[in-house]
Enzyme design. Structure first.
Site, mmCIF file in Angstrom:
data_model
loop_
_atom_site.group_PDB
_atom_site.id
_atom_site.type_symbol
_atom_site.label_atom_id
_atom_site.label_comp_id
_atom_site.label_asym_id
_atom_site.label_seq_id
_atom_site.Cartn_x
_atom_site.Cartn_y
_atom_site.Cartn_z
ATOM 1 C CG HIS B 200 23.219 85.810 41.972
ATOM 2 N ND1 HIS B 200 21.874 86.063 42.097
ATOM 3 C CD2 HIS B 200 23.706 86.736 41.137
ATOM 4 C CE1 HIS B 200 21.576 87.120 41.359
ATOM 5 N NE2 HIS B 200 22.672 87.550 40.769
ATOM 6 C CB CYS B 323 2.794 96.642 40.245
ATOM 7 S SG CYS B 323 1.442 97.787 40.155
#
Lengths: 137, 394
Positions: B200, B323
């Protein structure tokens, strides 16, 4: 989605965003190394949080948590603001992902740090007044 | 929507999708079956193997299909470790900027008693051939160095490292997941023994990959079972995905010369525009890089909020902030460049690809500065940087 609609709303449209001229109390918590810093400014009149502002360096949930925390304490007596918990902030945001709960902890700490700062300023002002020699009439 | 996250995944090409549909429709047999539908499927499988081998200058018998790049990386490392240990070789060499599929497998192998040397990179994100050669010991079972880095796009000196490993008689693996479709890979020229690819990343489907293993390099199956893939990878082959991947790689290889030029021009325009923002650092900018990758740090802001606001404006990108990495630390790649944590938190990766147009770049150059300046305006860190209370680091 990673975040609830509520978190995204507070992140996109933060309430009480900004700085404050001549605040009565300022609290800054967090660490730039860890990627989160919150700064909360308070204007206090007669024991009531008349106005509150914040600035935040951090992720989406850090910005949303500070926004929500400021909304929850605005217009409240100091004693009530001191009872604000991280859990209440997270709940008001319809929950935070587990790895983001520390953002709500920071928000609670920032509020408490700002109130602490207010108390300290009050004390030193009172001390200044007490230390001032009384002028003889 | 502007998609600038091709290093994460690419949108499947029309030709690859058509090929998958065709295989599902016409070649639905089990390639292990001896009857006609089975043998028709087997022909499709072997044709895909030939196509992929040709793109790598390998022999078809050296190509093994896996579930993706991560499985290929796991199997390459585990095979070399297993056979190495049989000969008393329990030392592995790799770099600090590898993908987690490598780093976490090495962590597991460490727990199993292997010794691992992770070689660092310079501030531009390139590993030195000498450092790798110096790390090789008599008991080294494998050297694994990625072809090009997934976060900052820096291209590693693979052919030189390959020669050095060959001279020392040490097996050499390269994770070429990001390199395929951007660089001409040649396992002979590069003296590579093991190589990983992921479908991919070059406009093929997700969930399929390749492990190249040079003739004579023994693999050990991660998945035991039937005799598929010369008994090195059990389980009925994901034939539509394999055939789709082969078409995608062939297409990408054919388009590579023009496409990489086009992407480099777009990337350079984007880089020149973003570099104008104050206190901004281009990561890997001084090293040879993949043509479509741009990694930039903006001081005083955090990457996740940047990504979310860009997404609101129709720009899909990624970041190496803590994060977004799912850990407390920002990207290990940015830290390996010597960037301080606070700077690494403000990183943005824009990776361009087939659908990217010049108009996209112009829009990104309009929108990104707006979002950066908004986030700086609400950042207490930026306030301190600007007032002098905190020193600028970039």
């Amino acid at each position: 989605m990673l975040y609830s609609e509520k978190v995204m709303d507070h992140f996109r449209n933060p309430r009480n965003l900004g700085k404050m001229e001549h605040p009565d109390g300022v609290g800054e918590v967090g660490n730039a190394k860890c990627g989160d810093i919150m700064k909360i400014y308070l204007k206090i009149t007669d024991g009531v949080i008349e106005d509150v502002k914040f600035n935040t360096f951090g992720c989406g949930s850090a910005i949303a948590s500070s926004s929500m925390a400021t909304e929850m304490i605005k217009g409240k007596p100091i004693e009530e603001a001191l009872t604000l918990t991280n859990r209440a902030v997270a709940e008001a945001l319809d929950g935070l992902p587990p790895q983001k709960l520390h953002c709500s902890v920071l928000a609670e700490e920032a509020v408490k740090a700002a109130i602490d700062d207010y108390y300290q300023k009050q004390e030193s002002q009172e001390k200044e007044l007490a230390d001032k020699p009384i002028e003889k009439v | 929507m502007i998609y600038a996250d091709h290093a994460a995944t690419t949108k499947i090409s029309h030709a690859a999708k058509e090929e998958m549909m065709r295989v599902m429709e016409e070649s639905w047999g089990n390639p292990s079956s001896l009857h006609t539908p089975g043998q028709l499927a087997k022909e499709v499988l072997e044709e895909a193997r030939r196509k992929i081998a040709a793109c790598l200058n390998a022999a078809p018998s050296e190509i093994y299909f896996t579930s993706g790049g991560s499985e290929a990386d796991n199997q390459a490392l585990r095979s070399a470790a297993y056979w190495g240990a049989k000969k008393g070789k329990r030392h592995l060499v790799s770099t600090a900027i590898e993908h987690h599929a490598i780093l976490h497998t090495l962590d597991q192998l460490k727990e199993e008693g292997f010794e691992v040397t992770l070689v660092g990179v310079d501030q531009n994100g390139v590993v030195s051939v000498e450092d790798i050669c110096r790390a090789i010991r008599p008991d080294t079972a494998l050297v694994s160095v990625m072809y090009a880095n997934n976060e900052i796009g820096t291209i590693q000196p693979i052919a030189e490292i390959g020669r050095c490993c060959r001279e020392h008689g040490v097996l050499f693996h390269t994770d070429a997941v990001q390199a395929a479709a951007h660089l001409a890979i040649d396992v002979e020229r590069d003296a590579v023994d093991l190589l990983s690819l992921s479908g991919h990343k070059f406009y093929g489907p997700r969930g399929v990959g390749v492990l190249y293993a040079r003739r004579g390099v023994p693999l050990r199956p991660l998945i035991a079972g039937g005799a598929q893939e010369r008994s090195k990878r059990a389980g009925t082959e994901n034939l539509p995905a394999i055939a789709g991947m082969a078409v995608a790689l062939e297409d990408a290889a054919a388009k590579m010369p023009q496409e990489t030029k086009r992407l480099a021009a777009l990337r350079d325009k984007l880089e020149a525009g973003l570099s104008k923002l104050p206190h901004t650092r281009i990561n890997g900018g001084k090293a040879p890089r993949l043509s479509g990758t741009l990694n930039v740090c903006f001081e005083g802001i955090e990457g996740e909020s940047l990504l979310l606001l860009l997404d609101d404006r129709g720009i899909a990108a990624s970041s190496g902030s803590a994060c977004t990495s799912g850990s407390l630390d920002p990207s290990h790649v940015l830290l390996a460049l010597g960037l301080p944590h606070e700077v690494a938190h403000g990183s943005l990766r824009l990776s361009l690809g087939a659908e990217t147009t010049e108009e996209d770049v112009d829009i990104m150059l309009q929108e990104i500065p707006k979002v950066v300046s908004y986030l700086r305006s609400i950042s207490p860190v930026w306030e301190e940087l600007e007032s002098g209370a905190r020193p600028h680091l970039i």
